[in-house]
Design a protein around this motif. Structure first.
Motif, PDB file in Angstrom:
ATOM      1  N   SER A  58       0.797  -1.221   0.000  1.00 61.40           N
ATOM      2  CA  SER A  58       0.000   0.000   0.000  1.00 61.40           C
ATOM      3  C   SER A  58       0.833   1.276   0.000  1.00 61.40           C
ATOM      4  CB  SER A  58      -0.952   0.014   1.206  1.00 61.40           C
ATOM      5  OG  SER A  58      -0.235  -0.106   2.415  1.00 61.40           O
ATOM      6  N   PRO A 112       3.743   1.503  -4.676  1.00 57.55           N
ATOM      7  CA  PRO A 112       3.132   2.585  -5.475  1.00 57.55           C
ATOM      8  C   PRO A 112       3.844   3.923  -5.345  1.00 57.55           C
ATOM      9  CG  PRO A 112       1.719   1.968  -3.617  1.00 57.55           C
ATOM     10  CD  PRO A 112       2.796   0.944  -3.698  1.00 57.55           C
ATOM     11  N   VAL A 113       4.276   4.283  -4.143  1.00 60.82           N
ATOM     12  CA  VAL A 113       4.959   5.568  -3.954  1.00 60.82           C
ATOM     13  C   VAL A 113       6.374   5.508  -4.545  1.00 60.82           C
ATOM     14  CG1 VAL A 113       5.835   7.233  -2.266  1.00 60.82           C
ATOM     15  CG2 VAL A 113       3.615   6.148  -1.916  1.00 60.82           C
ATOM     16  N   GLY A 169       6.573   5.794  -8.248  1.00 60.60           N
ATOM     17  CA  GLY A 169       6.225   7.141  -8.674  1.00 60.60           C
ATOM     18  C   GLY A 169       7.365   8.138  -8.495  1.00 60.60           C
ATOM     19  N   LEU A 203       2.295  -3.673 -11.408  1.00 61.09           N
ATOM     20  CA  LEU A 203       2.329  -2.305 -10.886  1.00 61.09           C
ATOM     21  C   LEU A 203       0.970  -1.627 -11.029  1.00 61.09           C
ATOM     22  CD1 LEU A 203       5.789  -0.932 -12.043  1.00 61.09           C
ATOM     23  CD2 LEU A 203       5.068  -1.535  -9.745  1.00 61.09           C
ATOM     24  N   ARG A 204       0.306  -1.838 -12.164  1.00 61.42           N
ATOM     25  CA  ARG A 204      -1.025  -1.246 -12.352  1.00 61.42           C
ATOM     26  C   ARG A 204      -2.006  -1.782 -11.316  1.00 61.42           C
ATOM     27  NH1 ARG A 204       0.131  -1.689 -17.983  1.00 61.42           N
ATOM     28  NH2 ARG A 204      -0.964  -3.683 -18.077  1.00 61.42           N
ATOM     29  N   ILE A 228      -1.276  -3.019  -8.301  1.00 58.88           N
ATOM     30  CA  ILE A 228      -0.927  -2.533  -6.968  1.00 58.88           C
ATOM     31  C   ILE A 228      -1.322  -1.066  -6.810  1.00 58.88           C
ATOM     32  CG2 ILE A 228       1.015  -1.991  -5.434  1.00 58.88           C
ATOM     33  CD1 ILE A 228       2.364  -4.531  -6.458  1.00 58.88           C
ATOM     34  N   CYS A 229      -1.048  -0.265  -7.825  1.00 65.08           N
ATOM     35  CA  CYS A 229      -1.423   1.158  -7.749  1.00 65.08           C
ATOM     36  C   CYS A 229      -2.937   1.314  -7.667  1.00 65.08           C
ATOM     37  CB  CYS A 229      -0.871   1.916  -8.959  1.00 65.08           C
ATOM     38  SG  CYS A 229       0.927   2.136  -8.925  1.00 65.08           S
ATOM     39  N   ALA A 287      -3.890   0.449  -4.101  1.00 60.83           N
ATOM     40  CA  ALA A 287      -3.533   1.536  -3.182  1.00 60.83           C
ATOM     41  C   ALA A 287      -4.508   2.704  -3.309  1.00 60.83           C
ATOM     42  CB  ALA A 287      -2.103   2.004  -3.461  1.00 60.83           C
ATOM     43  N   LYS A 288      -4.882   3.043  -4.543  1.00 65.90           N
ATOM     44  CA  LYS A 288      -5.840   4.135  -4.741  1.00 65.90           C
ATOM     45  C   LYS A 288      -7.210   3.764  -4.185  1.00 65.90           C
ATOM     46  CE  LYS A 288      -3.588   6.122  -8.826  1.00 65.90           C
ATOM     47  NZ  LYS A 288      -3.687   6.345 -10.294  1.00 65.90           N
TER      48      LYS A 288
END
Length: 361
Positions: A120, A124-125, A128, A193-194, A196-197, A200-201
């Motif tokens: 989480s 994702p962070v 980025g 990655l998509r 997981i992001c 998280a969102k």
């Protein structure tokens, strides 16, 4: 002296020194960290309160769906909470879903502070903020950290109330998931990655819904979601966590100043850049500045720091503040999981890096 008491004294000393430094012009930088601790309260409240208020609602939705599956596999229903970070709803969700309180503590502290934090927050962070050039090394570090995550969980689980058999059995789904996640990052990086992001969102969106509904209920007296945790109870917890951070952040900064020369000598001995060594210390408070520093690190330093933070992220930061407030009895297990897992991850990451990037003759 208990670990919780020791940490409280360290935080108290850090708060006093940070306050004095702020008064006298922030000569050592501890004053700024002291102020930063206060400013973090808004960030913590935004990320923590909503999902914690929504925990009873999420439990009511998930329990009928996951209970039959968990009973068939002889697993505790708390396991699903391992997908969330400990201070972003993972702990309260685990404790409310748990059929055995000891398993709830194990999942809610040990697993959420490692796998949940990685899912989480770190992934994702990190993706980025880390440059494209460093992302392959970031992935290498994640692989090492995820592969060794169960070892840290076992170390922490050894000092909980759980039997060894119950601990290992309830750890198995997390270990399998971490392994599959590592394979996914290796083989299907973009797709993973998509996902997981998006996850998280979704968690953040759920938290915003909780914040909005909670404020609506307390300001108007209307009842929209009757099972929502009262917002004033959650804010009391956030305040206590913030008080710990206000003292811990100046303490870590002053420790970094004291250890600056030894860290430089150690970096030379280990053939690392000074930024590489600083990253290990900083990530125990927050991973965000480490992500920003990775452009100054060596490729080996990026791999090692990423592997390290899978378990060590926020070990002395907001996560420790949360655990010491919400469940002080689990603080030893928390620190052993984070510390032990991160050290093992460093060793494995270094071996993997040397195999993938052999020294030139």
């Amino acid at each position: 002296m208990q670990i919780q008491t020791l940490i409280q004294y360290v935080a108290a000393v850090g708060a006093v020194l940070g306050g004095l430094d702020w008064i006298f012009g922030n000569r050592f930088g501890a004053g700024q960290k002291f102020e930063d601790g206060f400013r973090l309260m808004g960030t913590l409240a935004f990320s923590m309160t909503g999902i914690m208020m929504m925990a009873p609602v999420v439990v009511a939705v998930l329990r009928p769906m996951i209970t039959p599956i968990c009973h068939f596999l002889r697993l505790d229903t708390a396991g699903i909470a391992a997908l969330l970070c400990v201070d972003m709803g993972g702990y309260p969700l685990a404790m409310q879903l748990a059929e055995d309180g000891a398993v709830g503590q194990f999942v809610g502290v040990v697993l959420t502070s490692t796998l949940g934090c990685t899912l989480s927050f770190t992934i994702p962070v990190g993706f980025g903020m880390v440059s494209k050039e460093n992302q392959p090394f970031f992935v290498q570090g994640l692989l090492a950290g995820l592969m060794t995550l169960p070892i840290g969980a076992i170390l922490g689980g050894m000092v909980t109330r759980l039997s060894i058999r119950a601990m290992l059995w309830n750890l198995l789904p997390t270990a399998v998931f971490a392994f599959l996640l590592a394979i996914g990052l290796l083989r299907m990086e973009d797709c993973v990655l998509r996902c997981i992001c998006g996850f998280a969102k979704g968690v953040l969106a759920l938290g915003v819904v909780g914040n909005s509904v909670g404020l609506l209920q307390i300001l108007t007296g209307w009842t929209v979601l009757p099972n929502l945790t009262p917002i004033d109870e959650v804010f009391a917890l956030v305040t206590t966590v913030t008080m710990t951070l206000i003292g811990i952040l100046p303490a870590i900064h002053l420790l970094e100043l004291v250890l600056r020369k030894p860290l430089q000598r150690m970096s030379e001995a280990l053939r690392l850049k000074p930024f590489d060594m600083t990253g290990f210390l900083l990530s125990t408070a927050s991973a965000v500045p480490v992500f920003a520093m990775m452009q100054e690190m060596s490729s080996r330093g990026v791999v090692l720091n990423t592997a390290w933070m899978v378990c060590a992220c926020s070990m002395f930061g907001s996560q420790m503040g949360f655990v010491s407030t919400a469940d002080p009895a689990m603080l030893s297990a928390f620190l052993l999981t984070k510390g032990g897992g991160s050290i093992v991850a460093l060793v494995v990451a270094d071996v993997l890096f040397r195999k993938k990037n052999p020294p030139k003759p």
